[in-house]
Design an enzyme around this catalytic site. Structure first.
Site, PDB file in Angstrom:
ATOM      1  N   HIS A  15       0.813  -1.233   0.000  1.00 33.07           N
ATOM      2  CA  HIS A  15       0.000   0.000   0.000  1.00 33.07           C
ATOM      3  C   HIS A  15       0.839   1.273   0.000  1.00 33.07           C
ATOM      4  O   HIS A  15       0.306   2.371  -0.084  1.00 33.07           O
ATOM      5  CB  HIS A  15      -0.963   0.007   1.194  1.00 33.07           C
ATOM      6  N   TYR A 140      12.186 -10.222 -14.264  1.00 31.45           N
ATOM      7  CA  TYR A 140      10.914  -9.727 -13.713  1.00 31.45           C
ATOM      8  C   TYR A 140       9.749 -10.403 -14.432  1.00 31.45           C
ATOM      9  O   TYR A 140       8.790 -10.858 -13.798  1.00 31.45           O
ATOM     10  CB  TYR A 140      10.879  -8.213 -13.930  1.00 31.45           C
TER      11      TYR A 140
END
Ligand code: GDP
Length: 320
Positions: A15, A140
């Site tokens: 967050h 990634y």
């Protein structure tokens, strides 16, 4: 199962990141009053045991998995072990714990770099695993592909309502402006502004300036996440039978075109020097947005407005 209550327990993993903070702001603004937020120090997502305890205690009903190790073309190339290792650990732990806890719906953040380098454009969801990847970010990409496939497998074997969103190059307030690790848009905002402030004649653009990229404002991706969380299950999987949804604006520009917009926003006329020792990366990655459009979602923010908001944030936070 879709989100239909403002009192649902929603865990936003990551967050404090660019996307996670945008989603958190949006959910708070909409009046969702049981958000579950844990800082990296309070809960290390790479620690499966800690994560299992958290899911048992907090009992999240919905999860937005926005936590990831992210970075631009140089960071990906420089820290391959961190990019593949941390991302595999974080997502495997969260997905497993969410399945065990019976989470009602989970959104996994994929990325458009999961698509093959030479895939036809615009990139459709079904092009996944049809060819070799772009080498500068394959570490990634391999981790993210594993996450997408894990979500699909959990749905197939256990009926989990886990969806993967493939977002294009994200930018916005709260971005990373560190020139070694950032993506191109915040990097160029920083460079153009600092060249103007120093009275310099020029600034440096990596590569040739010809690659094309599609840029998505973080508040728009947050908007898409909420839209998908609220979608009834039958409509969602009718549009995305394999659980994959591209999220983009449906339009791309060259790095040189991006430079001109940034120069207009900053009010600078410095000239460009190309550093050809730096990689161009993939020539183009425009996504096909037909699936998410069919669910009634379109990116609301124009690129220039999004860049202006990001520049204002950069100045207010005294980044340069
Ligand atoms: P990518 O989309 O995964 O390739 O990641 P980036 O956002 O880092 O780079 C996009 C494109 O912008 C590549 O062709 C880079 O070479 C180019 N680029 C030009 N100048 C810069 C810069 O200052 N920083 C970064 N990160 N990329 C740049």
């Amino acid at each position: 199962m879709h989100l239909d209550s403002k009192h649902a327990r929603i865990f936003v993993a990551g967050h404090r990141g660019l996307l996670g903070s945008a989603i958190t702001r949006r959910l708070q603004r909409e009046g969702f009053d049981r958000l579950l937020l844990r800082s990296r120090h309070a809960l290390d997502l790479r620690d499966q045991r800690a994560l299992n305890h958290f899911f048992e205690d907090a009992k999240p009903e919905f999860v937005v998995l926005a936590a990831a190790r992210v970075g631009g073309i140089l960071a990906n190339d420089t820290f391959p072990a961190d990019f593949i290792g941390d991302n595999l650990r974080i997502q495997t732990n969260v997905l497993h714990a969410a399945y065990k806890a019976g989470v009602k719906r989970l959104l996994f953040m994929g990325s458009t770099c999961i698509y093959p380098k030479e895939a036809p454009q615009p990139l459709k969801e079904e092009y996944l695993l049809t060819g070799p990847l772009e080498p500068t970010n394959e570490w990634y990409a391999v981790a993210k592909i594993a996450g997408v496939k894990y979500c699909q497998a959990l749905r197939r074997q256990h009926g989990c309502d886990f969806v993967s969103l493939m977002a294009t190059n994200l930018y916005g307030p709260g971005d990373n402006f560190d020139l070694q690790t950032s993506h191109v848009l915040p990097a160029l905002l920083y460079k153009v502004h600092s060249a103007k402030s120093r009275g310099a004649d020029s600034f440096t653009v990596w590569g040739t300036g010809t690659p094309r990229r599609e840029f998505l404002f973080c508040e728009d991706l947050a908007d898409a996440c909420l839209h998908i969380l609220k979608q009834p299950e039958h409509l969602l999987y009718q549009a995305a039978p394999d659980g994959l949804l591209n999220v983009g604006v449906g339009k791309d520009i060259t790095i040189n075109e991006l430079v001109s917009i940034i120069q207009q926003v900053v009010g600078s006329s410095c000239s460009v020097q190309y550093d050809l020792s730096m990689p161009d990366g993939t020539p183009r990655k425009l996504v096909d947005v037909s699936r998410i459009s069919s669910l009634g979602w379109h990116a609301p923010t124009a690129l220039r407005d999004g860049i202006q908001q990001t520049y204002t944030w950069m100045l207010q936070n005294q980044i340069v």
